[in-house]
Design an enzyme around this catalytic site. Structure first.
Site, PDB file in Angstrom:
ATOM      1  N   ASP A   6      11.607   0.567  14.362  1.00 39.04           N
ATOM      2  CA  ASP A   6      10.183   0.402  14.633  1.00 39.04           C
ATOM      3  C   ASP A   6       9.985  -0.916  15.370  1.00 39.04           C
ATOM      4  OD1 ASP A   6       7.351   0.450  14.551  1.00 39.04           O
ATOM      5  OD2 ASP A   6       7.377  -0.684  12.667  1.00 39.04           O
ATOM      6  N   GLY A   8       7.616  -3.553  16.918  1.00 35.32           N
ATOM      7  CA  GLY A   8       6.277  -4.099  17.024  1.00 35.32           C
ATOM      8  C   GLY A   8       6.237  -5.203  18.057  1.00 35.32           C
ATOM      9  N   ASN A   9       5.061  -5.748  18.302  1.00 36.43           N
ATOM     10  CA  ASN A   9       4.943  -6.810  19.292  1.00 36.43           C
ATOM     11  C   ASN A   9       5.648  -8.092  18.861  1.00 36.43           C
ATOM     12  OD1 ASN A   9       3.130  -5.772  21.500  1.00 36.43           O
ATOM     13  ND2 ASN A   9       1.834  -5.345  19.739  1.00 36.43           N
ATOM     14  N   THR A  12      10.890  -6.390  15.070  1.00 37.19           N
ATOM     15  CA  THR A  12      11.489  -5.057  15.137  1.00 37.19           C
ATOM     16  C   THR A  12      12.189  -4.800  13.811  1.00 37.19           C
ATOM     17  OG1 THR A  12      11.831  -5.167  17.530  1.00 37.19           O
ATOM     18  CG2 THR A  12      13.172  -3.579  16.298  1.00 37.19           C
ATOM     19  N   ALA A 109       2.134   4.525  19.355  1.00 33.68           N
ATOM     20  CA  ALA A 109       3.173   5.193  18.565  1.00 33.68           C
ATOM     21  C   ALA A 109       3.148   4.720  17.125  1.00 33.68           C
ATOM     22  CB  ALA A 109       4.543   4.932  19.189  1.00 33.68           C
ATOM     23  N   ASP A 110       2.951   3.410  16.923  1.00 32.80           N
ATOM     24  CA  ASP A 110       2.960   2.869  15.554  1.00 32.80           C
ATOM     25  C   ASP A 110       1.819   3.435  14.720  1.00 32.80           C
ATOM     26  OD1 ASP A 110       1.154   1.552  17.236  1.00 32.80           O
ATOM     27  OD2 ASP A 110       1.284  -0.346  16.150  1.00 32.80           O
ATOM     28  N   ARG A 111       0.656   3.638  15.342  1.00 33.44           N
ATOM     29  CA  ARG A 111      -0.502   4.151  14.610  1.00 33.44           C
ATOM     30  C   ARG A 111      -0.293   5.610  14.209  1.00 33.44           C
ATOM     31  NH1 ARG A 111      -5.633   2.985  18.101  1.00 33.44           N
ATOM     32  NH2 ARG A 111      -6.713   3.398  16.104  1.00 33.44           N
ATOM     33  N   ASP A 130      -2.949  -1.780   9.061  1.00 36.12           N
ATOM     34  CA  ASP A 130      -1.652  -2.367   9.415  1.00 36.12           C
ATOM     35  C   ASP A 130      -1.895  -3.765   9.962  1.00 36.12           C
ATOM     36  OD1 ASP A 130       0.891  -3.006  10.263  1.00 36.12           O
ATOM     37  OD2 ASP A 130       1.254  -1.100  11.263  1.00 36.12           O
ATOM     38  N   THR A 185      -9.348 -30.469   7.018  1.00 39.72           N
ATOM     39  CA  THR A 185      -9.185 -29.520   8.118  1.00 39.72           C
ATOM     40  C   THR A 185      -8.286 -28.358   7.741  1.00 39.72           C
ATOM     41  OG1 THR A 185      -9.532 -31.250   9.767  1.00 39.72           O
ATOM     42  CG2 THR A 185      -8.421 -29.245  10.505  1.00 39.72           C
TER      43      THR A 185
END
Length: 258
Positions: A6, A8-9, A12, A109-111, A130, A185
């Site tokens: 799989d 992803g951006n 993997t 594809a991931d969805r 996700d 902060t």
């Protein structure tokens, strides 16, 4: 055994299934320039630590949202597993679900894989959240169809944007700061990201359920989801195996055997 990949951006995920259970899972940073011969030594060593080897693998399935990575992963499967990989989204690879959106070809594809994986385990209708580079909310119908959803910037992407756009805002850890009102902060940023994300997800889930008009289960997955476990009354299940389960089911639906 099946090697499920799989892409992803950001990361993997590689997972191995022996027909009965997942034997091992590993993650690597996504780099579309990484060649098959660069993947192979790292993956071979990872497999060895789990008592596995490339010779145990006989099939491969790939889901990717990074098209440039596919060429090298296809070569990885061909050279080291000696198998032509199934690739989500390519002609002839059946998902076994209807895609009920205006432009089905635009569904990531991931969805789609997540929709399959969630439906197999939990049924429908359901919402699959996700949390990755992007945060997606995907709607799975009672019959398992993919009915669309929501896409927005992921938590890490939001933090990166704050750090890069505002010179005096540092990088911070994503965690519960213990209170809503920040006293410096860092705690102010942590509160904004943590509680802002919770309220955003709860608010969108309420809106989705009101618009959908019937009870829906909610499943959370992805690299950041575990940070919020226990904080969401709207999340029914936290499940990091949704995508891998979807890949396994699609492999079976396309005649895959062990």
């Amino acid at each position: 055994m099946l090697l499920a990949i799989d892409v992803g951006n950001t990361n993997t995920k590689f997972a191995v299934h022996d027909g009965k259970e997942w034997r091992a899972q590993w993650r690597a940073s996504t780099d579309s320039r990484r060649t098959a011969d660069e993947y192979a030594p790292w993956l071979s060593q990872s497999m060895a630590l789990a008592g596995l080897s490339f010779s145990d693998m006989h099939a491969c399935i790939v889901s990717t949202v990074v098209p440039q990575a596919l060429f090298n992963l296809r070569n990885l499967s061909r050279r080291y597993i000696e198998a032509e990989p199934l690739v989500i989204g390519e002609p002839g690879v059946a998902l076994g679900i209807e895609v009920r959106i205006d432009k089905p070809s635009e569904a990531g594809a991931d969805r789609l894989v997540n929709a399959v994986g969630a439906y197999v385990e939990y049924g429908g209708p359901c919402i699959v959240i996700d949390s990755g580079t992007a945060t997606t909310f995907d709607i799975v119908a009672k019959d398992g169809a993919f009915e669309g959803g929501i896409i927005l910037p992921g938590i890490n992407l939001s933090l990166q944007a704050l750090h890069e756009a505002a010179a005096r805002l540092p990088r911070v850890e994503i965690r519960d700061p213990g209170r809503v009102i920040g006293k410096d902060t860092v705690s102010a940023m942590q509160s904004g990201i943590y509680w802002g994300s919770i309220d955003m997800i709860e608010g969108l889930c309420r809106r989705i359920r009101a618009e959908y008009g019937e009870p829906m289960k909610t499943i959370a997955t992805g690299g950041v989801a575990s940070i919020f476990e226990g904080s969401f009354p709207y999340i029914d299940h936290f499940d990091q195996d949704v995508t891998s389960r979807g890949l396994l089911e699609i492999y079976k639906r396309n005649g895959g055997t062990f």
